[in-house]
Design a protein around this motif. Structure first.
Motif, mmCIF file in Angstrom:
data_model
loop_
_atom_site.group_PDB
_atom_site.id
_atom_site.type_symbol
_atom_site.label_atom_id
_atom_site.label_comp_id
_atom_site.label_asym_id
_atom_site.label_seq_id
_atom_site.Cartn_x
_atom_site.Cartn_y
_atom_site.Cartn_z
ATOM 1 N N VAL A 125 0.834 -1.200 0.000
ATOM 2 C CA VAL A 125 0.000 0.000 0.000
ATOM 3 C C VAL A 125 0.871 1.253 0.000
ATOM 4 O O VAL A 125 0.617 2.210 -0.735
ATOM 5 C CB VAL A 125 -0.958 0.001 1.214
ATOM 6 C CG1 VAL A 125 -1.732 1.304 1.289
ATOM 7 C CG2 VAL A 125 -1.925 -1.168 1.132
ATOM 8 N N LEU A 126 1.938 1.243 0.797
ATOM 9 C CA LEU A 126 2.832 2.404 0.849
ATOM 10 C C LEU A 126 3.456 2.675 -0.519
ATOM 11 O O LEU A 126 3.514 3.821 -0.973
ATOM 12 C CB LEU A 126 3.940 2.182 1.881
ATOM 13 C CG LEU A 126 3.548 2.267 3.351
ATOM 14 C CD1 LEU A 126 4.740 1.976 4.252
ATOM 15 C CD2 LEU A 126 2.979 3.639 3.669
ATOM 16 N N ASN A 128 2.331 1.681 -3.418
ATOM 17 C CA ASN A 128 1.266 2.126 -4.314
ATOM 18 C C ASN A 128 1.124 3.630 -4.258
ATOM 19 O O ASN A 128 0.879 4.285 -5.257
ATOM 20 C CB ASN A 128 -0.071 1.506 -3.886
ATOM 21 C CG ASN A 128 -0.407 0.303 -4.723
ATOM 22 O OD1 ASN A 128 0.212 0.084 -5.767
ATOM 23 N ND2 ASN A 128 -1.373 -0.465 -4.282
ATOM 24 N N PHE A 129 1.262 4.141 -3.043
ATOM 25 C CA PHE A 129 1.111 5.575 -2.862
ATOM 26 C C PHE A 129 2.289 6.326 -3.478
ATOM 27 O O PHE A 129 2.126 7.400 -4.050
ATOM 28 C CB PHE A 129 0.976 5.896 -1.373
ATOM 29 C CG PHE A 129 0.597 7.314 -1.123
ATOM 30 C CD1 PHE A 129 -0.675 7.757 -1.445
ATOM 31 C CD2 PHE A 129 1.513 8.208 -0.600
ATOM 32 C CE1 PHE A 129 -1.030 9.074 -1.231
ATOM 33 C CE2 PHE A 129 1.158 9.533 -0.387
ATOM 34 C CZ PHE A 129 -0.116 9.963 -0.696
ATOM 35 N N ILE A 130 3.486 5.752 -3.380
ATOM 36 C CA ILE A 130 4.646 6.362 -4.035
ATOM 37 C C ILE A 130 4.403 6.458 -5.537
ATOM 38 O O ILE A 130 4.687 7.469 -6.171
ATOM 39 C CB ILE A 130 5.918 5.528 -3.760
ATOM 40 C CG1 ILE A 130 6.292 5.619 -2.285
ATOM 41 C CG2 ILE A 130 7.079 6.003 -4.643
ATOM 42 C CD1 ILE A 130 7.528 4.854 -1.899
ATOM 43 N N ASN A 132 1.473 6.416 -7.080
ATOM 44 C CA ASN A 132 0.167 6.951 -7.455
ATOM 45 C C ASN A 132 0.289 8.097 -8.469
ATOM 46 O O ASN A 132 1.034 9.045 -8.249
ATOM 47 C CB ASN A 132 -0.553 7.443 -6.192
ATOM 48 C CG ASN A 132 -1.985 7.846 -6.470
ATOM 49 O OD1 ASN A 132 -2.236 8.783 -7.208
ATOM 50 N ND2 ASN A 132 -2.917 7.114 -5.888
ATOM 51 N N ILE A 135 -1.448 11.713 -6.796
ATOM 52 C CA ILE A 135 -1.000 12.276 -5.516
ATOM 53 C C ILE A 135 0.260 11.596 -5.004
ATOM 54 O O ILE A 135 0.640 11.755 -3.858
ATOM 55 C CB ILE A 135 -2.121 12.182 -4.457
ATOM 56 C CG1 ILE A 135 -2.586 10.745 -4.318
ATOM 57 C CG2 ILE A 135 -3.276 13.071 -4.802
ATOM 58 C CD1 ILE A 135 -3.579 10.537 -3.198
ATOM 59 N N GLY A 136 0.936 10.822 -5.885
ATOM 60 C CA GLY A 136 2.079 10.047 -5.419
ATOM 61 C C GLY A 136 3.367 10.843 -5.291
ATOM 62 O O GLY A 136 3.501 11.935 -5.834
ATOM 63 N N PHE A 137 4.312 10.245 -4.576
ATOM 64 C CA PHE A 137 5.609 10.874 -4.340
ATOM 65 C C PHE A 137 6.433 11.043 -5.605
ATOM 66 O O PHE A 137 7.043 12.079 -5.828
ATOM 67 C CB PHE A 137 6.416 10.008 -3.375
ATOM 68 C CG PHE A 137 6.377 10.529 -1.996
ATOM 69 C CD1 PHE A 137 5.284 10.295 -1.192
ATOM 70 C CD2 PHE A 137 7.441 11.265 -1.489
ATOM 71 C CE1 PHE A 137 5.245 10.778 0.084
ATOM 72 C CE2 PHE A 137 7.398 11.752 -0.204
ATOM 73 C CZ PHE A 137 6.300 11.509 0.584
ATOM 74 N N GLY A 140 5.162 13.668 -7.881
ATOM 75 C CA GLY A 140 5.313 14.941 -7.180
ATOM 76 C C GLY A 140 6.751 15.428 -7.248
ATOM 77 O O GLY A 140 7.022 16.604 -7.511
ATOM 78 N N PHE A 141 7.667 14.492 -7.049
ATOM 79 C CA PHE A 141 9.093 14.822 -7.092
ATOM 80 C C PHE A 141 9.497 15.243 -8.499
ATOM 81 O O PHE A 141 10.157 16.269 -8.686
ATOM 82 C CB PHE A 141 9.899 13.606 -6.643
ATOM 83 C CG PHE A 141 11.386 13.821 -6.661
ATOM 84 C CD1 PHE A 141 11.989 14.640 -5.715
ATOM 85 C CD2 PHE A 141 12.163 13.218 -7.622
ATOM 86 C CE1 PHE A 141 13.357 14.854 -5.744
ATOM 87 C CE2 PHE A 141 13.539 13.428 -7.655
ATOM 88 C CZ PHE A 141 14.137 14.241 -6.706
ATOM 89 N N LEU A 144 8.678 18.744 -9.738
ATOM 90 C CA LEU A 144 9.510 19.867 -9.287
ATOM 91 C C LEU A 144 10.395 20.371 -10.416
ATOM 92 O O LEU A 144 10.796 21.525 -10.435
ATOM 93 C CB LEU A 144 10.398 19.433 -8.115
ATOM 94 C CG LEU A 144 9.714 19.073 -6.805
ATOM 95 C CD1 LEU A 144 10.722 18.579 -5.794
ATOM 96 C CD2 LEU A 144 8.946 20.263 -6.257
ATOM 97 N N TRP A 171 13.604 -3.396 -1.276
ATOM 98 C CA TRP A 171 13.540 -2.554 -0.072
ATOM 99 C C TRP A 171 13.062 -3.364 1.132
ATOM 100 O O TRP A 171 13.602 -3.260 2.230
ATOM 101 C CB TRP A 171 12.587 -1.385 -0.341
ATOM 102 C CG TRP A 171 12.436 -0.406 0.769
ATOM 103 C CD1 TRP A 171 13.276 0.617 1.077
ATOM 104 C CD2 TRP A 171 11.361 -0.329 1.725
ATOM 105 N NE1 TRP A 171 12.790 1.320 2.151
ATOM 106 C CE2 TRP A 171 11.623 0.761 2.569
ATOM 107 C CE3 TRP A 171 10.201 -1.084 1.936
ATOM 108 C CZ2 TRP A 171 10.782 1.123 3.614
ATOM 109 C CZ3 TRP A 171 9.372 -0.727 2.982
ATOM 110 C CH2 TRP A 171 9.656 0.372 3.812
ATOM 111 N N MET A 241 -0.313 -4.591 -5.297
ATOM 112 C CA MET A 241 0.026 -3.435 -6.119
ATOM 113 C C MET A 241 -0.611 -3.467 -7.505
ATOM 114 O O MET A 241 -0.988 -2.433 -8.040
ATOM 115 C CB MET A 241 1.537 -3.279 -6.210
ATOM 116 C CG MET A 241 2.135 -2.927 -4.844
ATOM 117 S SD MET A 241 3.901 -2.607 -4.876
ATOM 118 C CE MET A 241 3.973 -1.139 -5.878
#
Lengths: 300, 281
Positions: A125-126, A128-130, A132, A135-137, A140-141, A144, A171, A241
């Motif tokens: 789940v974590l 998946n959020f990266i 996404n 709204i994922g990391f 988002g990164f 920039l 990981w 996932m």
């Protein structure tokens, strides 16, 4: 007391400590495993009276099923990727935290193990959020550095999505093997390293001529263990996932078994996949063991 | 004494890698906490790494706890974890003791049976287990899950404990027998207390495995009242497609993680020794 009753008492004691455990193990492990092998020769939708013996038909069908080939390919891709990624990093961390004299080594060791105590479901789940898209990391990164918002669907490409599953698997796996290797390195007598450095051997030389040969047993066990856990059932990350998608492109044998049996009710076919998993993992174990035995001979 | 890295540059590079990896492990936990305190608007409007806005939404936790029934799932997980750990310890310690100390016909074969079962993929048993539990009326019950989990823990426990019992001196038992203790008395009053370190190690490793288990739980439990935490997390994340409640999802993750983190912090050493014991096959 004559020797007869003494013997009888002893046997009764042994039986009372052996039988309950064996009964339990027989009913909930041996029997289901044996049945799994048996079911693989049937066409069966789960209704108990509609079980038809089909011999090797499930296996023949599998031979013509492109998804199973893809799943096997993905499994070995993950095995290879995890072995390389996990072993490189775990060995590096193990050496760095034992041989390089860092003051915070114990602290790092504790931290690095944390992913191993967390449920794989949570890890899925974590990550998946990266990944996404909205709204994922990761997006988002990347945003920039770009004018427009990046909206890559990381888990949506049939060709490459399996690559995206490798980072979470690595990981999540490193800590365990790192601890194993740290214990192995710590059992090497310090005098070996002292003698080597007196003779002018640097860290790199010491690593190859002392650390690797003397921890080879644990390295071997680690590689075999990564292979077995990957083939044998660590399909939770895949399932959480991607559910094997998009378009079955990330299916592994375990997830395909689950999908076939519990989503599409082809229980016979699912059982046959299980049979194949067993066969492949045994063959791979033997092959890997051969390969790695060869290596030890060369090294010593 | 450890040999220091000679080059300061090399040392710096290694340090940086270690710190980066440390961050990659710790940061997700921190961001799970942050995100559990946000509402949907913050998820969509702000950057993923932004801090939660004030007031912090601790209500996400109570929402998940009562509305999503996490109180039930937490208790289910607790009962199942403790039940199967205790049962597995009892069943594996008894067999391991006999295998370590008594020779009888078939004792070697029995040991081999347990050890070699660790090589067999458990997925093979999934389909038959589903039907077996169904026919025994144990599907959708905590007891059913406890039985299956217990059985899956036996081989590892027996393997480690046989080694442990073998390492204990025989004189202690002999003395106990001379003092007139029965076979059972010797085991429960002398050997079991002595093997406490081994039991704790296995117990902790088992607790972590069962608390985190997902696949078997998903297959054997379809009744939402009987879900364990990981099973519900899987269901919840699948539901996120039509009902987006990110804050509560992260609160749910944290509720699942925190107990194992606490156990890890307390029993770090035992966990490490459990790993090394189990891997030397």
């Amino acid at each position: 007391m004559n020797s007869g009753t003494v013997k009888w008492q002893r046997n009764l004691f042994i039986a009372s400590f052996i039988v309950p455990t064996l009964l339990f193990f027989g009913v909930f492990t041996i029997y289901p495993v044996a049945q799994g092998l048996y079911y693989s020769f049937f066409d069966w939708s789960g209704m108990s009276d509609k079980k038809t013996f089909v011999g090797f038909d499930n296996f023949v069908e599998m031979f013509h099923d492109p998804i199973i080939w893809r799943a096997i390919g993905n499994d070995y891709f993950l095995v290879a990727g995890k072995i390389v990624g996990i072993m490189l990093l775990a060995t590096f961390f193990a050496v760095a935290l034992t041989r390089f004299g860092f003051r915070l080594a114990g602290f790092f060791r504790s931290i690095f193990f944390i992913p191993n105590v967390i449920s794989v479901v949570v890890i899925g789940v974590l990550w998946n959020f990266i990944y996404n898209p909205q709204i994922g990391f990761l997006n988002g990164f990347l945003s920039l550095f770009t004018k427009e918002q990046v909206t890559i669907t990381w888990l949506g490409f049939p060709g490459h999505t399996i690559w995206m599953l490798l980072p979470p698997a690595i990981w999540a796996g490193i800590g365990f093997y790192m601890i194993l290797l740290i214990a192995a390195i710590q059992s090497i007598p310090e005098s070996y390293y002292e003698a080597a450095s007196i003779e002018g051997a640097g860290q790199w030389k010491q690593f190859w001529s002392i650390t690797v040969p003397l921890t080879w047993e644990q390295i071997k066990v680690s590689i075999l263990n990564i292979m077995m856990t990957t083939l044998n059932g660590s399909f939770v990350i895949v399932w959480i996932m991607t559910e094997g998608g998009p378009d079955n492109s990330t299916q592994v044998m375990g997830s395909y078994l689950y999908q076939m049996a519990f989503r599409q009710y082809h229980f016979g076919y699912g059982a046959a996949i299980g049979f194949i998993i067993l066969v492949l993992s045994l063959i791979t174990t033997i092959v890997l063991q051969r390969l790695m035995r060869h290596d030890t001979v060369e090294m010593s | 004494m450890n040999i220091q890295l000679k080059h300061p540059v090399a040392k710096l590079v290694v340090s940086v890698i270690l710190v980066l990896w440390g961050i990659s492990v710790l940061y997700p936990l921190l961001w799970t906490l942050f995100d559990s305190l946000k509402n949907n608007e913050q998820f969509f409007m702000n950057a993923p790494w932004s801090l939660p806005e004030l007031p912090l939404l601790w209500s996400n936790f109570s929402y998940v706890w009562s509305k999503y029934n996490f109180s039930t799932y937490f208790v289910n997980s607790l009962v199942i974890t403790i039940g199967s750990t205790v049962l597995a310890l009892l069943l594996s310690a008894t067999t391991a003791y006999v295998l370590a100390r008594y020779k009888f016909r078939g004792s070697n074969a029995l040991f081999l049976l347990y050890i070699s079962s660790m090589m067999v993929p458990f997925v093979l048993a999934l389909i038959p287990l589903f039907f077996l539990m169904n026919s025994m009326g144990l599907i959708n019950t905590k007891l059913g899950l406890i039985f299956v989990y217990t059985s899956s823990l036996l081989a590892f426990g027996i393997f480690v404990l046989v080694g442990f019992f073998k390492s204990l001196p025989k004189e202690l038992e002999e003395a106990a027998i001379v003092d007139g203790a029965s076979y059972y008395g010797t085991f429960f009053r002398v050997m079991l207390p002595l093997s406490q370190p081994g039991l704790i190690t296995i117990g902790i490793v088992n607790i972590l495995n069962i608390w985190n288990e997902y696949i078997v739980g998903t297959i054997l439990i379809n009744d939402p009242d009987q879900y364990t935490l990981p099973v519900e997390i899987g269901v919840m994340q699948a539901e996120m497609q039509y009902r987006t409640e990110w804050g509560p999802l992260f609160a749910a993750l944290l509720i699942t993680i925190v107990p194992v983190l606490i156990i890890y912090i307390i029993f770090q050493r035992q966990i490490a020794s459990g790993i090394t014991a189990g891997a030397v096959k």
